[in-house]
Design a protein around this motif. Structure first.
Motif, PDB file in Angstrom:
ATOM      1  N   VAL A   1      72.666   9.490  -6.003  1.00  0.00           N
ATOM      2  CA  VAL A   1      71.377   9.369  -4.848  1.00  0.00           C
ATOM      3  C   VAL A   1      70.816   8.632  -6.065  1.00  0.00           C
ATOM      4  CG1 VAL A   1      69.418  10.962  -4.073  1.00  0.00           C
ATOM      5  CG2 VAL A   1      71.421  11.500  -3.989  1.00  0.00           C
ATOM      6  N   SER A   2      69.944   8.092  -5.339  1.00  0.00           N
ATOM      7  CA  SER A   2      68.622   7.139  -6.027  1.00  0.00           C
ATOM      8  C   SER A   2      67.700   7.648  -5.653  1.00  0.00           C
ATOM      9  CB  SER A   2      69.320   5.345  -5.342  1.00  0.00           C
ATOM     10  OG  SER A   2      68.249   5.164  -3.752  1.00  0.00           O
ATOM     11  N   ASP A   3      66.816   7.227  -6.068  1.00  0.00           N
ATOM     12  CA  ASP A   3      65.294   7.689  -5.598  1.00  0.00           C
ATOM     13  C   ASP A   3      64.485   6.817  -6.172  1.00  0.00           C
ATOM     14  OD1 ASP A   3      62.489   9.143  -4.909  1.00  0.00           O
ATOM     15  OD2 ASP A   3      63.323  10.907  -5.771  1.00  0.00           O
ATOM     16  N   VAL A   4      63.842   6.269  -5.538  1.00  0.00           N
ATOM     17  CA  VAL A   4      63.068   5.359  -5.472  1.00  0.00           C
ATOM     18  C   VAL A   4      61.189   5.017  -5.135  1.00  0.00           C
ATOM     19  CG1 VAL A   4      62.822   2.379  -5.348  1.00  0.00           C
ATOM     20  CG2 VAL A   4      65.159   3.064  -6.119  1.00  0.00           C
ATOM     21  N   ALA A   5      60.229   5.463  -5.767  1.00  0.00           N
ATOM     22  CA  ALA A   5      59.303   5.626  -4.736  1.00  0.00           C
ATOM     23  C   ALA A   5      58.629   7.048  -4.073  1.00  0.00           C
ATOM     24  CB  ALA A   5      58.823   4.254  -4.503  1.00  0.00           C
ATOM     25  N   GLY A   6      59.932   8.003  -4.512  1.00  0.00           N
ATOM     26  CA  GLY A   6      59.990   9.174  -2.835  1.00  0.00           C
ATOM     27  C   GLY A   6      61.065   8.973  -1.920  1.00  0.00           C
ATOM     28  N   GLN A   7      61.256   7.473  -1.588  1.00  0.00           N
ATOM     29  CA  GLN A   7      62.986   7.024  -0.471  1.00  0.00           C
ATOM     30  C   GLN A   7      64.124   7.793  -1.850  1.00  0.00           C
ATOM     31  OE1 GLN A   7      62.344   6.519   2.253  1.00  0.00           O
ATOM     32  NE2 GLN A   7      64.221   6.410   2.122  1.00  0.00           N
ATOM     33  N   ARG A   8      64.597   9.163  -1.249  1.00  0.00           N
ATOM     34  CA  ARG A   8      66.327   9.431  -1.578  1.00  0.00           C
ATOM     35  C   ARG A   8      66.864   8.886  -0.252  1.00  0.00           C
ATOM     36  NH1 ARG A   8      66.335  13.313  -5.070  1.00  0.00           N
ATOM     37  NH2 ARG A   8      67.899  14.122  -4.016  1.00  0.00           N
ATOM     38  N   ASN A   9      68.181   7.617  -1.396  1.00  0.00           N
ATOM     39  CA  ASN A   9      69.184   7.678  -0.441  1.00  0.00           C
ATOM     40  C   ASN A   9      70.401   7.804  -0.845  1.00  0.00           C
ATOM     41  OD1 ASN A   9      67.761   5.860   1.936  1.00  0.00           O
ATOM     42  ND2 ASN A   9      67.451   4.323  -0.089  1.00  0.00           N
ATOM     43  N   GLY A  10      71.843   8.774  -0.574  1.00  0.00           N
ATOM     44  CA  GLY A  10      72.460   9.146  -1.052  1.00  0.00           C
ATOM     45  C   GLY A  10      74.028   8.981  -0.388  1.00  0.00           C
ATOM     46  N   PHE A  11      74.432   9.258  -1.365  1.00  0.00           N
ATOM     47  CA  PHE A  11      75.957   8.314  -1.186  1.00  0.00           C
ATOM     48  C   PHE A  11      77.093   9.200  -1.675  1.00  0.00           C
ATOM     49  CE2 PHE A  11      73.071   5.461  -1.402  1.00  0.00           C
ATOM     50  CZ  PHE A  11      72.797   4.258  -1.268  1.00  0.00           C
ATOM     51  N   VAL A  12      78.394   9.302  -0.716  1.00  0.00           N
ATOM     52  CA  VAL A  12      79.290  10.163  -0.870  1.00  0.00           C
ATOM     53  C   VAL A  12      80.605   9.085  -1.886  1.00  0.00           C
ATOM     54  CG1 VAL A  12      79.732  11.154   1.031  1.00  0.00           C
ATOM     55  CG2 VAL A  12      80.514  12.592  -0.404  1.00  0.00           C
ATOM     56  N   THR A  13      81.378  10.234  -2.151  1.00  0.00           N
ATOM     57  CA  THR A  13      82.092   9.199  -2.633  1.00  0.00           C
ATOM     58  C   THR A  13      83.328  10.412  -2.990  1.00  0.00           C
ATOM     59  OG1 THR A  13      83.750   7.071  -3.868  1.00  0.00           O
ATOM     60  CG2 THR A  13      82.078   8.428  -5.199  1.00  0.00           C
ATOM     61  N   THR A  14      85.130  10.418  -2.473  1.00  0.00           N
ATOM     62  CA  THR A  14      86.282  10.133  -3.945  1.00  0.00           C
ATOM     63  C   THR A  14      86.700  10.201  -4.814  1.00  0.00           C
ATOM     64  OG1 THR A  14      85.731  12.546  -1.013  1.00  0.00           O
ATOM     65  CG2 THR A  14      87.525  12.604  -3.125  1.00  0.00           C
ATOM     66  N   ALA A  15      86.510  10.857  -5.268  1.00  0.00           N
ATOM     67  CA  ALA A  15      87.544  10.135  -7.001  1.00  0.00           C
ATOM     68  C   ALA A  15      88.753  10.492  -7.362  1.00  0.00           C
ATOM     69  CB  ALA A  15      86.262   9.974  -7.842  1.00  0.00           C
ATOM     70  N   PRO A  16      89.539  10.191  -7.510  1.00  0.00           N
ATOM     71  CA  PRO A  16      91.045  10.615  -7.609  1.00  0.00           C
ATOM     72  C   PRO A  16      90.606  11.005  -9.332  1.00  0.00           C
ATOM     73  CG  PRO A  16      90.928   8.692  -6.266  1.00  0.00           C
ATOM     74  CD  PRO A  16      89.571   8.673  -6.547  1.00  0.00           C
ATOM     75  N   ILE A  17      91.241  12.440  -9.717  1.00  0.00           N
ATOM     76  CA  ILE A  17      91.173  11.861 -11.606  1.00  0.00           C
ATOM     77  C   ILE A  17      93.092  11.437 -11.924  1.00  0.00           C
ATOM     78  CG2 ILE A  17      90.704  14.534 -13.043  1.00  0.00           C
ATOM     79  CD1 ILE A  17      89.124  15.325 -10.998  1.00  0.00           C
ATOM     80  N   THR A  18      92.833  10.704 -13.038  1.00  0.00           N
ATOM     81  CA  THR A  18      93.992  11.259 -13.206  1.00  0.00           C
ATOM     82  C   THR A  18      93.981  10.810 -15.070  1.00  0.00           C
ATOM     83  OG1 THR A  18      93.448   9.112 -14.573  1.00  0.00           O
ATOM     84  CG2 THR A  18      94.385   8.885 -12.525  1.00  0.00           C
ATOM     85  N   GLY A  19      94.813  12.268 -15.327  1.00  0.00           N
ATOM     86  CA  GLY A  19      94.618  12.435 -16.905  1.00  0.00           C
ATOM     87  C   GLY A  19      94.838  13.389 -16.764  1.00  0.00           C
ATOM     88  N   SER A  20      94.853  14.709 -17.979  1.00  0.00           N
ATOM     89  CA  SER A  20      95.430  16.116 -17.924  1.00  0.00           C
ATOM     90  C   SER A  20      94.074  16.879 -18.183  1.00  0.00           C
ATOM     91  CB  SER A  20      96.669  16.165 -18.896  1.00  0.00           C
ATOM     92  OG  SER A  20      97.857  16.136 -18.938  1.00  0.00           O
TER      93      SER A  20
END
Length: 720
Positions: A269-288
């Motif tokens: 989420v970015s919050d610029v001058a009270g204007q909130r914009n959200g972005f969703v993403t699914t990140a694959p996980i590597t490693g143990s």
């Protein structure tokens, strides 16, 4: 006929009056509507079907939560504490509900904790898919949508709430009344991110890399909300950085992690001058994934909680084991006999005790039957309270007197008792002959129902040692909780049971004689005094109109009783007119007796400016400012509370000491059902009133005895 012979008959009739409102409370379904309003939240079920309701179409429904200032509810991942709002749908065949399209959350101000949720007004939209299997009823062209919702609303204290909702949507037309609300929610939801994201596990850190964010965000700090609970340590510090158009973050793994997923959905989420914009993403996980730490280490790694959000520790008197709690319940039940609210029943039992003084077998049977009535009544009342609490009701000891219908029924019961004791009538004049002779064929029923009545009168009171055991009972498995209630009953019945089996005591009792009729009539006055108290209690709940209506109905009830005592040809006409008057008044003004009056926020302070009204979070605010606080958890129906209020808490020397120490006095009035007060009592290890608590900054709260003394309060002020 003497008083003990009539006891069974009026108890049988009166118990039906007293029990029926309580049973209906336990069984009556909650009102179903599309709006549920509490002190903290207004919840409304809304719908949006611009394309109509046809197979293949998507219909949107949603629960809108409008929070009062400073209150909030939680997102799908609540963070360090809290609980997300849950929605359970009941839909016709062929209509399928999807998941909540969660709006973009906020980081909520909760001290040292980090929690995620919503304040202000938020809509939780849910898509409904209409499949070809949906067939509207030929008798109704509507789609009925039912919702059972539960949410946790918090400020400094948290209150679990729920509601049942229903909407009926026309199937032959579109529904777009709430189009603006839904469109605004869709705009506020996080947008899928076109770029790529990746998480690499490095020790106890998750290294997140995200590309494809809008170029206008480069160089700005972003908020991050993981959708999976207890995977990222929300309260621990984390870092973020930009490398050209790529955003990176290093997130600490939660010490309480119980899952090892292969991908993690996150909202940025970015919050610029009270204007909130959200972005969703699914990140694959590597490693143990690292091994989970031992439980002890996990506790060490836990962030320090804000003291205002921790459960308040109970006083030292709270039992630490079941057996100690069982002994406390037994002792508390024994001391309950000394409470003012039990005195009228003890006076009645003196008469019955004297009557059986020469009959050792009858005396013992009376003691056993009375004890059985007391113990079984405690078990029934405890079971009912446990069932209602498991169904989501916020209840505590004495809960039945929070119902105006029960208070009115008890007032009617004691009016009948008082009129009978005063000699106005005998129940043999009113009841069928078979019922009127029940006492002679089964005298133990009299003693049994006396025990039931004793519990009904004692239920609003708590005695020393009793409050801690009752508070523990609600946290125990049902069987152990019921054993505690049984121990209370045994303790209360023990003095009478012991006396009934003591021949020496029986021989010391006075012989039956004319004095018994005088004593019987004298006992009418404690009954009428109890009626006065119950009318006053009802007035606290329903206002002056409710109290006046109850008095009018009681006078009409007395008129009916008097009419049936008449003889000759006038009896039936006068009785018919009196019954008609009672029924007419019940229809005309009876609603005033059972409906709560609008609360008056200044009622608790208008008569005594020294005392302020308790509110959730007020204690923490005062402690944060350095002020010690004394809280009186009370109720109008609690006789012990009123006794302490008129004696110890009205002591001028004590009040002067409290003023000198600058102790702030708060009064939490539990006369009406108040989930916030119930929650506060539970945090103290109590579930009934009276409860008196002294708070000092930087110290654990001190819970004082139910029978309050000046010395107790002064002892709690040591160190101020």
């Amino acid at each position: 006929m003497t008083f003990p012979q009539n006891l069974t008959r009026w108890l049988i009739a009166a118990l039906f009056i007293a029990i029926s409102p309580l049973s209906s409370w336990a069984q009556a379904p909650k009102s179903i509507t599309n709006v549920v309003t509490t002190e903290q939240v207004r919840a409304e079920l809304m719908a949006y079907a611009p394309d109509g309701i046809d197979p293949g179409k998507t219909v949107w429904v949603g629960l809108q939560l409008a929070h009062q200032p400073h209150w909030h509810t939680y997102w799908k991942n609540s963070g360090d504490s809290g609980q997300p709002t849950s929605l359970s749908w009941t839909l016709p065949t062929g209509v399928l509900a999807g998941d909540i399209a969660w709006p973009t959350p906020k980081i909520l101000p909760t001290g040292n904790l980090v929690t995620y949720g919503f304040n202000g007004t938020v809509l939780l939209p849910v898509p409904l898919t209409i499949t070809p299997d949906f067939k509207p009823s030929p008798l109704s062209s509507e789609l009925e949508v039912k919702l059972q919702a539960s949410w946790l609303v918090c400020k400094l204290e948290c209150v679990p709430q729920d509601g049942e909702f229903v909407l009926r949507l026309p199937t032959k037309s579109s529904t777009a009344l709430n189009a603006g609300v839904f469109e605004a929610s869709f705009q506020a939801s996080p947008k899928p991110l076109a770029g790529q994201s990746q998480i690499n596990i490095e020790g106890q850190q998750l290294k997140l890399t995200v590309s494809g964010l809008p170029t206008t965000l480069q160089g700005q700090k972003l908020e991050l909300f993981p959708e999976v609970t207890e995977l990222v340590d929300a309260g621990a510090p984390w870092t973020q950085a930009w490398s050209g158009a790529v955003w990176t973050a290093s997130l600490p793994i939660s010490p309480h992690r119980s899952d090892s997923p292969t991908a993690l959905p996150v909202v940025l989420v970015s919050d610029v001058a009270g204007q909130r914009n959200g972005f969703v993403t699914t990140a694959p996980i590597t490693g143990s994934w690292p091994a989970n730490p031992p439980p002890g280490q996990a506790e060490v790694a836990q962030p320090q909680l804000n003291p205002a959000l921790k459960p308040i520790p109970a006083a030292p008197a709270v039992p630490t084991s079941f057996w100690l709690a069982l002994f406390g319940a037994l002792l508390g039940g024994l001391l309950l006999n000394l409470m003012p609210c039990v005195f009228p029943v003890l006076a009645i039992k003196v008469v019955g005790f004297t009557r059986h003084a020469d009959d050792r077998h009858g005396h013992r049977m009376s003691g056993l039957a009375y004890s059985a009535g007391v113990v079984l009544s405690f078990l029934a009342l405890g079971a009912l309270m446990l069932v209602l609490r498991s169904a989501g009701e916020q209840l505590g000891w004495g809960f039945q007197l929070q119902s105006p219908a029960v208070v009115a029924a008890l007032a009617a019961l004691f009016t009948l008792i008082g009129l009978n004791l005063a000699g106005l009538f005998e129940f043999g004049q009113l009841l069928p002959s078979r019922l009127a002779t029940l006492q002679s064929s089964n005298p133990a029923v009299n003693a049994f129902l006396s025990g039931v009545l004793a519990v009904a009168i004692a239920s609003p009171c708590t005695a020393p040692f009793m409050g801690a055991s009752l508070g523990l009972a609600l946290a125990l498995p049902p069987l152990q909780a019921l054993l505690l209630f049984a121990a209370l009953g045994v303790g209360m019945a023990l003095p009478y049971l012991a006396a009934s089996w003591s021949p020496a005591l029986a021989r010391k009792l006075p012989r039956p004689g004319p004095w018994m009729d005088t004593f019987r009539r004298a006992m009418a006055f404690p009954m009428f005094a109890t009626v006065v108290w119950l009318v006053w209690v009802l007035g606290q709940q329903t206002g002056i109109d409710g109290a006046g209506a109850l008095l009018a109905l009681l006078v009409s009830l007395a008129l009916v009783i008097w009419a049936f005592t008449l003889r000759g040809a006038t009896r039936l006409p006068v009785a018919a007119v009196s019954i008609a008057i009672l029924l007419t008044l019940t229809w005309a003004i009876g609603k005033n007796v059972v409906h709560f009056a609008e609360p008056n926020s200044t009622a608790s302070t208008s008569t005594n400016s020294r005392w302020q009204a308790w509110a959730p979070g007020k204690v923490d605010e005062l402690l944060a400012s350095g002020s010690p606080v004394f809280v009186d958890f009370t109720a109008a129906w609690c006789v012990t509370c009123q006794y302490n209020k008129k004696t110890t808490l009205a002591n001028t020397d004590l009040l002067a000491d409290l003023d000198a120490k600058k102790v702030v006095l708060l009064r939490a009035d539990w006369t009406r059902r108040d989930p916030a007060i119930t929650t506060a009592l539970a945090a103290l290890g109590r579930n009934g009133v009276p409860v008196y608590v002294m708070y000092q900054p930087g110290k654990a709260p001190v819970v004082l005895s139910e029978i309050l003394s000046v010395a107790d309060v002064r002892g709690a002020m040591v160190g101020l």
